[in-house]
Scaffold this active site. Structure first.
Site, short mmCIF file in Angstrom:
data_model
loop_
_atom_site.label_atom_id
_atom_site.label_comp_id
_atom_site.label_asym_id
_atom_site.label_seq_id
_atom_site.Cartn_x
_atom_site.Cartn_y
_atom_site.Cartn_z
N PHE A 50 0.85 -1.18 0.14
CA PHE A 50 -0.04 0.05 -0.03
C PHE A 50 0.90 1.42 0.08
O PHE A 50 0.86 2.26 -0.84
CB PHE A 50 -1.03 -0.06 1.10
CG PHE A 50 -1.65 1.43 1.63
CD1 PHE A 50 -2.10 2.14 0.65
CD2 PHE A 50 -1.79 1.50 2.70
CE1 PHE A 50 -2.62 3.38 0.94
CE2 PHE A 50 -2.29 2.93 3.06
CZ PHE A 50 -2.81 3.59 2.20
N ASP A 87 12.45 -11.78 -1.71
CA ASP A 87 12.20 -11.71 -0.19
C ASP A 87 13.54 -10.96 0.39
O ASP A 87 14.61 -11.17 -0.01
CB ASP A 87 12.16 -13.10 0.23
CG ASP A 87 11.53 -12.97 1.70
OD1 ASP A 87 11.84 -12.35 2.56
OD2 ASP A 87 10.63 -13.50 1.91
N ILE A 88 13.10 -10.06 1.43
CA ILE A 88 14.24 -9.50 1.93
C ILE A 88 15.07 -10.08 2.69
O ILE A 88 16.19 -9.84 3.40
CB ILE A 88 13.92 -7.95 2.84
CG1 ILE A 88 12.74 -8.40 4.15
CG2 ILE A 88 13.27 -7.02 2.06
CD1 ILE A 88 12.35 -7.40 4.92
N ALA A 126 9.22 -2.69 3.27
CA ALA A 126 8.97 -4.17 3.44
C ALA A 126 8.63 -4.67 4.71
O ALA A 126 9.57 -4.85 5.61
CB ALA A 126 9.88 -4.97 2.54
N ALA A 127 7.38 -5.22 4.98
CA ALA A 127 7.09 -5.75 6.42
C ALA A 127 5.55 -6.30 6.48
O ALA A 127 4.76 -6.10 5.73
CB ALA A 127 6.86 -4.39 7.55
N THR A 137 6.38 2.72 12.43
CA THR A 137 5.15 3.11 12.76
C THR A 137 4.85 3.75 13.99
O THR A 137 6.01 3.59 14.89
CB THR A 137 4.20 1.69 12.79
OG1 THR A 137 2.87 2.00 13.36
CG2 THR A 137 4.56 0.75 13.77
N ASP A 138 3.77 4.33 14.41
CA ASP A 138 3.72 4.91 15.69
C ASP A 138 3.18 3.95 16.65
O ASP A 138 3.53 4.28 18.01
CB ASP A 138 2.72 5.98 15.92
CG ASP A 138 1.18 5.49 15.34
OD1 ASP A 138 1.19 4.45 14.79
OD2 ASP A 138 0.08 6.31 15.28
N GLU A 139 2.88 2.65 16.39
CA GLU A 139 2.32 1.61 17.29
C GLU A 139 3.54 1.23 18.11
O GLU A 139 3.30 0.66 19.16
CB GLU A 139 1.90 0.35 16.63
CG GLU A 139 0.45 0.86 15.69
CD GLU A 139 -0.26 -0.50 15.20
OE1 GLU A 139 -0.33 -1.31 15.93
OE2 GLU A 139 -0.63 -0.10 14.11
N TYR A 188 2.77 -7.45 16.07
CA TYR A 188 3.09 -6.72 15.02
C TYR A 188 4.01 -5.33 15.60
O TYR A 188 5.11 -5.28 15.05
CB TYR A 188 1.86 -6.12 14.33
CG TYR A 188 2.27 -4.71 13.25
CD1 TYR A 188 3.41 -4.70 12.23
CD2 TYR A 188 1.76 -3.49 13.72
CE1 TYR A 188 3.37 -3.76 11.88
CE2 TYR A 188 2.11 -2.40 13.12
CZ TYR A 188 2.95 -2.59 11.99
OH TYR A 188 3.29 -1.40 11.33
N LYS A 239 8.14 -4.38 14.79
CA LYS A 239 8.60 -3.30 14.33
C LYS A 239 9.52 -2.49 15.07
O LYS A 239 10.29 -1.75 14.89
CB LYS A 239 7.29 -2.55 13.87
CG LYS A 239 6.60 -2.94 12.61
CD LYS A 239 7.11 -2.79 11.55
CE LYS A 239 7.93 -1.33 10.97
NZ LYS A 239 8.48 -1.47 9.73
N ASN A 271 -2.11 5.22 7.91
CA ASN A 271 -2.30 5.87 6.42
C ASN A 271 -3.51 5.36 5.88
O ASN A 271 -4.10 4.30 6.43
CB ASN A 271 -1.13 5.46 5.73
CG ASN A 271 0.31 5.92 6.12
OD1 ASN A 271 1.00 6.16 4.97
ND2 ASN A 271 0.58 6.43 6.94
N PRO A 288 -17.93 -4.12 10.18
CA PRO A 288 -17.59 -4.52 11.62
C PRO A 288 -16.65 -3.50 12.49
O PRO A 288 -15.75 -3.13 11.72
CB PRO A 288 -16.82 -5.81 11.47
CG PRO A 288 -16.16 -5.62 10.04
CD PRO A 288 -17.28 -4.89 9.22
N GLY A 307 -5.91 -7.09 23.43
CA GLY A 307 -4.79 -5.90 23.54
C GLY A 307 -4.82 -4.81 22.71
O GLY A 307 -3.96 -4.14 22.23
#
Length: 351
Positions: free
Chosen positions: A10, A57-58, A80-81, A132-134, A158, A162, A188, A213, A291
Protein backbone atom coordinates in the site's frame (compact mmCIF):
# COMPACT_ATOMS: atom_id res chain seq x y z
CA UNK A 1 19.06 4.94 -8.52
CA UNK A 2 17.27 4.04 -5.30
CA UNK A 3 16.16 0.64 -4.02
CA UNK A 4 12.69 0.37 -2.49
CA UNK A 5 11.62 -2.73 -0.54
CA UNK A 6 7.94 -3.55 -0.31
CA UNK A 7 7.15 -1.28 -3.23
CA UNK A 8 4.06 -3.23 -4.30
CA UNK A 9 2.34 -2.81 -0.94
CA UNK A 10 0.00 0.00 0.00
CA UNK A 11 2.40 2.73 1.13
CA UNK A 12 5.30 1.41 -0.94
CA UNK A 13 3.33 1.44 -4.19
CA UNK A 14 2.10 4.97 -3.56
CA UNK A 15 5.69 6.03 -2.86
CA UNK A 16 7.02 4.40 -6.05
CA UNK A 17 4.27 5.98 -8.16
CA UNK A 18 4.94 9.41 -6.65
CA UNK A 19 8.72 8.98 -6.98
CA UNK A 20 8.56 8.15 -10.67
CA UNK A 21 6.10 10.99 -11.27
CA UNK A 22 8.07 13.64 -9.35
CA UNK A 23 11.72 12.74 -10.03
CA UNK A 24 13.90 11.60 -12.92
CA UNK A 25 15.67 9.02 -10.76
CA UNK A 26 15.12 5.31 -11.46
CA UNK A 27 13.86 2.95 -8.78
CA UNK A 28 14.44 -0.75 -8.26
CA UNK A 29 11.36 -2.17 -6.56
CA UNK A 30 11.83 -5.38 -4.52
CA UNK A 31 8.66 -7.06 -3.25
CA UNK A 32 7.83 -10.63 -2.28
CA UNK A 33 4.22 -10.23 -3.51
CA UNK A 34 2.56 -11.71 -0.45
CA UNK A 35 -1.20 -11.21 -0.05
CA UNK A 36 -0.73 -7.44 0.48
CA UNK A 37 1.62 -6.91 -2.47
CA UNK A 38 -0.22 -6.13 -5.67
CA UNK A 39 1.39 -5.44 -9.03
CA UNK A 40 -1.92 -4.06 -10.29
CA UNK A 41 -1.21 -1.01 -8.15
CA UNK A 42 1.79 -0.37 -10.42
CA UNK A 43 0.09 -0.99 -13.77
CA UNK A 44 0.74 2.57 -14.90
CA UNK A 45 4.50 1.90 -14.71
CA UNK A 46 4.52 -1.08 -17.05
CA UNK A 47 7.17 -0.54 -19.70
CA UNK A 48 8.65 2.46 -17.87
CA UNK A 49 12.45 2.04 -17.95
CA UNK A 50 12.80 4.02 -14.70
CA UNK A 51 10.92 1.32 -12.75
CA UNK A 52 12.59 -2.07 -12.39
CA UNK A 53 10.48 -4.62 -10.50
CA UNK A 54 12.10 -7.64 -8.84
CA UNK A 55 10.09 -10.32 -7.07
CA UNK A 56 12.03 -11.41 -4.03
CA UNK A 57 12.29 -11.60 -0.25
CA UNK A 58 14.33 -9.33 2.01
CA UNK A 59 15.50 -12.40 3.94
CA UNK A 60 17.34 -13.61 0.80
CA UNK A 61 20.86 -12.28 1.33
CA UNK A 62 22.21 -13.58 -1.96
CA UNK A 63 19.47 -11.75 -3.87
CA UNK A 64 20.08 -8.54 -1.94
CA UNK A 65 23.82 -8.70 -2.60
CA UNK A 66 23.21 -9.26 -6.32
CA UNK A 67 20.78 -6.34 -6.61
CA UNK A 68 23.04 -3.96 -4.72
CA UNK A 69 26.08 -4.94 -6.77
CA UNK A 70 24.17 -4.64 -10.04
CA UNK A 71 22.31 -1.38 -9.44
CA UNK A 72 24.56 0.43 -6.93
CA UNK A 73 21.71 2.43 -5.34
CA UNK A 74 22.50 5.67 -3.54
CA UNK A 75 19.69 4.98 -1.04
CA UNK A 76 17.45 2.23 0.26
CA UNK A 77 13.88 2.99 1.35
CA UNK A 78 12.68 0.09 3.47
CA UNK A 79 8.89 -0.41 3.52
CA UNK A 80 8.79 -4.22 3.37
CA UNK A 81 6.98 -5.53 6.45
CA UNK A 82 4.11 -7.61 7.66
CA UNK A 83 1.84 -4.86 8.93
CA UNK A 84 -1.60 -6.06 10.02
CA UNK A 85 -2.12 -6.31 13.80
CA UNK A 86 -4.93 -8.84 13.53
CA UNK A 87 -2.83 -11.16 11.39
CA UNK A 88 0.07 -10.83 13.85
CA UNK A 89 -2.18 -12.06 16.66
CA UNK A 90 -3.11 -15.18 14.71
CA UNK A 91 0.35 -15.83 13.23
CA UNK A 92 3.22 -13.90 14.83
CA UNK A 93 5.95 -16.03 13.25
CA UNK A 94 5.68 -14.35 9.86
CA UNK A 95 6.09 -10.96 11.52
CA UNK A 96 9.28 -11.97 13.30
CA UNK A 97 10.68 -13.48 10.11
CA UNK A 98 10.01 -10.49 7.86
CA UNK A 99 10.15 -7.51 10.20
CA UNK A 100 13.04 -8.62 12.42
CA UNK A 101 15.09 -11.16 10.46
CA UNK A 102 14.36 -9.44 7.16
CA UNK A 103 15.41 -6.04 8.41
CA UNK A 104 18.59 -7.54 9.89
CA UNK A 105 19.45 -9.22 6.58
CA UNK A 106 18.77 -6.02 4.64
CA UNK A 107 20.87 -3.96 7.05
CA UNK A 108 23.82 -6.32 6.69
CA UNK A 109 23.58 -6.32 2.90
CA UNK A 110 23.25 -2.53 2.90
CA UNK A 111 26.26 -2.19 5.21
CA UNK A 112 28.43 -4.28 2.90
CA UNK A 113 27.26 -2.19 -0.06
CA UNK A 114 27.87 1.07 1.80
CA UNK A 115 31.40 0.03 2.78
CA UNK A 116 32.17 -0.71 -0.88
CA UNK A 117 31.39 2.84 -2.02
CA UNK A 118 33.94 5.57 -2.62
CA UNK A 119 34.17 8.37 -0.06
CA UNK A 120 31.68 10.76 -1.69
CA UNK A 121 29.10 8.08 -2.43
CA UNK A 122 29.55 6.63 1.04
CA UNK A 123 28.84 10.01 2.63
CA UNK A 124 25.75 10.54 0.47
CA UNK A 125 24.25 7.08 1.02
CA UNK A 126 21.08 6.72 3.12
CA UNK A 127 19.14 3.80 4.58
CA UNK A 128 15.60 5.01 5.27
CA UNK A 129 13.62 2.75 7.60
CA UNK A 130 9.83 3.25 7.51
CA UNK A 131 8.15 2.38 10.81
CA UNK A 132 4.97 2.99 12.80
CA UNK A 133 3.64 4.92 15.79
CA UNK A 134 2.45 1.61 17.26
CA UNK A 135 5.92 0.98 18.68
CA UNK A 136 5.17 3.63 21.31
CA UNK A 137 2.23 1.75 22.82
CA UNK A 138 -1.08 3.24 23.90
CA UNK A 139 -1.96 6.72 25.19
CA UNK A 140 -4.56 7.79 27.71
CA UNK A 141 -7.23 10.21 26.43
CA UNK A 142 -5.44 13.27 27.81
CA UNK A 143 -1.78 12.28 27.41
CA UNK A 144 0.49 14.32 25.12
CA UNK A 145 1.04 12.94 21.63
CA UNK A 146 4.01 10.69 20.87
CA UNK A 147 7.29 12.51 20.32
CA UNK A 148 10.45 10.91 18.97
CA UNK A 149 11.75 10.42 22.52
CA UNK A 150 8.67 8.61 23.83
CA UNK A 151 9.63 5.24 25.35
CA UNK A 152 8.87 2.14 23.32
CA UNK A 153 5.97 0.11 24.74
CA UNK A 154 4.73 -2.20 21.94
CA UNK A 155 1.62 -4.19 22.80
CA UNK A 156 1.03 -6.50 19.82
CA UNK A 157 3.25 -9.00 18.00
CA UNK A 158 3.21 -6.61 15.04
CA UNK A 159 4.31 -3.54 17.00
CA UNK A 160 6.89 -5.58 18.93
CA UNK A 161 8.42 -6.79 15.66
CA UNK A 162 8.55 -3.24 14.29
CA UNK A 163 10.07 -1.99 17.55
CA UNK A 164 12.76 -4.64 17.19
CA UNK A 165 13.50 -3.52 13.65
CA UNK A 166 13.73 0.12 14.79
CA UNK A 167 16.26 -0.88 17.43
CA UNK A 168 18.34 -2.77 14.87
CA UNK A 169 18.43 0.27 12.58
CA UNK A 170 19.46 2.50 15.48
CA UNK A 171 22.20 0.06 16.48
CA UNK A 172 23.64 -0.08 12.94
CA UNK A 173 24.04 3.70 13.09
CA UNK A 174 25.62 3.84 16.53
CA UNK A 175 27.80 0.74 16.15
CA UNK A 176 28.82 0.89 12.49
CA UNK A 177 28.19 4.52 11.61
CA UNK A 178 25.84 3.55 8.79
CA UNK A 179 23.84 6.62 7.69
CA UNK A 180 20.29 5.66 8.59
CA UNK A 181 17.10 7.65 9.15
CA UNK A 182 13.84 6.34 10.61
CA UNK A 183 10.30 7.65 10.23
CA UNK A 184 7.44 6.55 12.48
CA UNK A 185 4.09 7.28 10.88
CA UNK A 186 0.50 7.28 12.05
CA UNK A 187 -2.38 5.39 10.37
CA UNK A 188 -2.23 5.83 6.59
CA UNK A 189 -5.22 5.83 4.28
CA UNK A 190 -5.72 6.46 0.58
CA UNK A 191 -5.59 4.69 -2.82
CA UNK A 192 -4.41 1.07 -3.22
CA UNK A 193 -5.08 0.16 0.42
CA UNK A 194 -5.70 -3.55 0.93
CA UNK A 195 -9.29 -3.93 2.19
CA UNK A 196 -8.57 -5.53 5.53
CA UNK A 197 -7.74 -2.20 7.18
CA UNK A 198 -10.51 -0.03 8.59
CA UNK A 199 -11.24 2.55 5.89
CA UNK A 200 -11.06 0.36 2.74
CA UNK A 201 -12.88 -2.45 4.55
CA UNK A 202 -15.75 -0.10 5.39
CA UNK A 203 -15.92 1.16 1.81
CA UNK A 204 -15.94 -2.23 0.09
CA UNK A 205 -18.30 -3.83 2.61
CA UNK A 206 -20.74 -0.94 2.42
CA UNK A 207 -20.83 -1.07 -1.37
CA UNK A 208 -21.48 -4.82 -1.17
CA UNK A 209 -24.24 -4.37 1.42
CA UNK A 210 -22.25 -6.31 4.00
CA UNK A 211 -21.93 -5.56 7.74
CA UNK A 212 -19.44 -2.86 8.73
CA UNK A 213 -17.57 -4.50 11.64
CA UNK A 214 -16.47 -2.10 14.37
CA UNK A 215 -14.35 -3.41 17.23
CA UNK A 216 -15.67 -2.93 20.77
CA UNK A 217 -17.27 0.48 21.29
CA UNK A 218 -15.47 2.03 18.32
CA UNK A 219 -13.84 4.71 20.47
CA UNK A 220 -10.24 3.72 19.73
CA UNK A 221 -8.51 6.91 18.60
CA UNK A 222 -5.96 7.09 15.79
CA UNK A 223 -4.16 9.90 13.97
CA UNK A 224 -4.95 9.66 10.25
CA UNK A 225 -2.38 10.49 7.56
CA UNK A 226 -3.17 10.63 3.85
CA UNK A 227 -0.72 8.29 2.13
CA UNK A 228 0.50 10.83 -0.43
CA UNK A 229 1.38 13.20 2.41
CA UNK A 230 3.37 10.38 3.97
CA UNK A 231 5.21 9.87 0.67
CA UNK A 232 6.15 13.55 0.51
CA UNK A 233 7.46 13.38 4.09
CA UNK A 234 9.65 10.38 3.23
CA UNK A 235 11.11 12.23 0.25
CA UNK A 236 11.97 15.18 2.51
CA UNK A 237 13.59 13.02 5.18
CA UNK A 238 15.49 11.01 2.59
CA UNK A 239 16.79 14.20 1.00
CA UNK A 240 17.55 16.32 4.07
CA UNK A 241 17.14 14.26 7.23
CA UNK A 242 20.06 13.99 9.65
CA UNK A 243 21.65 10.52 9.82
CA UNK A 244 20.80 8.72 13.03
CA UNK A 245 17.66 10.78 13.61
CA UNK A 246 14.03 9.67 13.93
CA UNK A 247 11.14 11.75 12.58
CA UNK A 248 7.49 11.25 13.47
CA UNK A 249 5.06 11.69 10.55
CA UNK A 250 1.44 12.46 11.38
CA UNK A 251 -1.63 14.05 9.88
CA UNK A 252 -2.82 16.03 12.92
CA UNK A 253 -6.14 14.19 12.60
CA UNK A 254 -7.02 12.36 15.81
CA UNK A 255 -10.37 10.64 15.40
CA UNK A 256 -12.17 7.65 16.97
CA UNK A 257 -12.79 4.69 14.70
CA UNK A 258 -16.57 5.04 14.91
CA UNK A 259 -16.37 8.62 13.65
CA UNK A 260 -14.28 7.40 10.71
CA UNK A 261 -16.94 4.82 9.86
CA UNK A 262 -19.71 7.42 10.06
CA UNK A 263 -17.73 9.75 7.79
CA UNK A 264 -17.23 7.01 5.19
CA UNK A 265 -20.94 6.18 5.30
CA UNK A 266 -21.93 9.83 4.86
CA UNK A 267 -19.66 10.21 1.84
CA UNK A 268 -21.02 7.04 0.26
CA UNK A 269 -24.57 8.25 0.96
CA UNK A 270 -23.65 11.39 -1.02
CA UNK A 271 -21.58 9.88 -3.83
CA UNK A 272 -23.28 6.49 -4.36
CA UNK A 273 -26.57 6.40 -2.44
CA UNK A 274 -28.11 3.03 -1.65
CA UNK A 275 -31.87 2.74 -2.33
CA UNK A 276 -32.11 0.58 0.80
CA UNK A 277 -31.12 3.53 3.00
CA UNK A 278 -28.07 5.05 4.66
CA UNK A 279 -24.99 2.85 4.83
CA UNK A 280 -24.93 3.52 8.59
CA UNK A 281 -27.58 0.82 8.95
CA UNK A 282 -24.80 -1.72 8.25
CA UNK A 283 -22.62 -0.77 11.24
CA UNK A 284 -22.13 -3.86 13.41
CA UNK A 285 -20.21 -3.91 16.69
CA UNK A 286 -18.01 -6.99 17.10
CA UNK A 287 -15.88 -8.37 19.93
CA UNK A 288 -12.78 -6.25 20.45
CA UNK A 289 -9.44 -7.74 19.48
CA UNK A 290 -7.00 -8.79 22.23
CA UNK A 291 -4.75 -6.02 23.56
CA UNK A 292 -6.36 -3.34 21.40
CA UNK A 293 -4.51 -0.05 22.03
CA UNK A 294 -6.90 2.73 22.96
CA UNK A 295 -5.23 5.79 21.48
CA UNK A 296 -2.31 6.77 19.25
CA UNK A 297 -1.37 10.37 18.50
CA UNK A 298 1.67 11.73 16.67
CA UNK A 299 3.49 14.97 17.43
CA UNK A 300 5.03 15.83 14.06
CA UNK A 301 6.49 19.21 15.05
CA UNK A 302 10.12 18.07 14.75
CA UNK A 303 9.61 17.25 11.06
CA UNK A 304 7.96 20.63 10.48
CA UNK A 305 10.55 22.54 12.49
CA UNK A 306 13.66 20.93 11.00
CA UNK A 307 12.58 20.10 7.44
CA UNK A 308 9.56 22.34 6.87
CA UNK A 309 7.16 19.47 6.17
CA UNK A 310 3.43 19.68 6.87
CA UNK A 311 0.59 17.52 5.49
CA UNK A 312 -1.15 19.02 2.48
CA UNK A 313 -4.46 17.23 3.08
CA UNK A 314 -6.95 17.66 5.88
CA UNK A 315 -8.86 14.54 6.85
CA UNK A 316 -11.93 15.94 5.11
CA UNK A 317 -10.14 16.39 1.78
CA UNK A 318 -8.17 13.17 2.03
CA UNK A 319 -11.07 10.90 2.93
CA UNK A 320 -13.18 12.30 0.08
CA UNK A 321 -10.37 11.57 -2.39
CA UNK A 322 -10.04 8.08 -0.93
CA UNK A 323 -13.72 7.19 -1.20
CA UNK A 324 -13.85 8.56 -4.75
CA UNK A 325 -10.81 6.48 -5.70
CA UNK A 326 -12.46 3.26 -4.52
CA UNK A 327 -15.65 4.12 -6.38
CA UNK A 328 -13.66 4.73 -9.56
CA UNK A 329 -11.46 1.62 -9.25
CA UNK A 330 -13.91 -1.21 -8.66
CA UNK A 331 -11.87 -3.57 -10.85
CA UNK A 332 -8.78 -3.17 -8.65
CA UNK A 333 -10.88 -3.88 -5.56
CA UNK A 334 -12.50 -6.93 -7.10
CA UNK A 335 -9.17 -8.40 -8.13
CA UNK A 336 -7.61 -8.12 -4.64
CA UNK A 337 -10.64 -9.74 -3.00
CA UNK A 338 -9.45 -13.27 -3.65
CA UNK A 339 -10.70 -16.42 -1.98
CA UNK A 340 -7.94 -16.23 0.63
CA UNK A 341 -8.97 -12.65 1.45
CA UNK A 342 -12.61 -13.65 1.89
CA UNK A 343 -11.56 -16.55 4.12
CA UNK A 344 -9.53 -14.16 6.26
CA UNK A 345 -12.40 -11.69 6.73
CA UNK A 346 -14.75 -14.54 7.65
CA UNK A 347 -12.23 -15.86 10.20
CA UNK A 348 -11.55 -12.45 11.72
CA UNK A 349 -15.02 -10.93 11.89
CA UNK A 350 -17.33 -13.93 11.69
CA UNK A 351 -19.84 -14.78 9.00
Amino acid sequence: MILVTGGAGFIGANFVLDWVASTDEPVVNLDALTYAGNLESLTSLQGNPRHVFVKGDITDRALLDRLLAEHRPRAIVHFAAESHVDRSIHGPGDFIRTNVNGTFTLLEAARAHWLSLDADAKAAFRFHHVSTDEVYGSLSPTAPAFTETHPYEPNSPYSASKAASDHLVRAWFHTYGMPVVTTNCSNNYGPYHFPEKLIPLMIVNALAGKPLPVYGDGQQVRDWLYVKDHCSAIREVLARGTPGETYNVGGWNEKPNLEIVHTVCALLDELKPDPAGSYKRLITFVTDRPGHDRRYAIDARKLERELGWKPAETFETGIRKTVQWYLENAAWVANVQSGSYRDWVSKQYGA
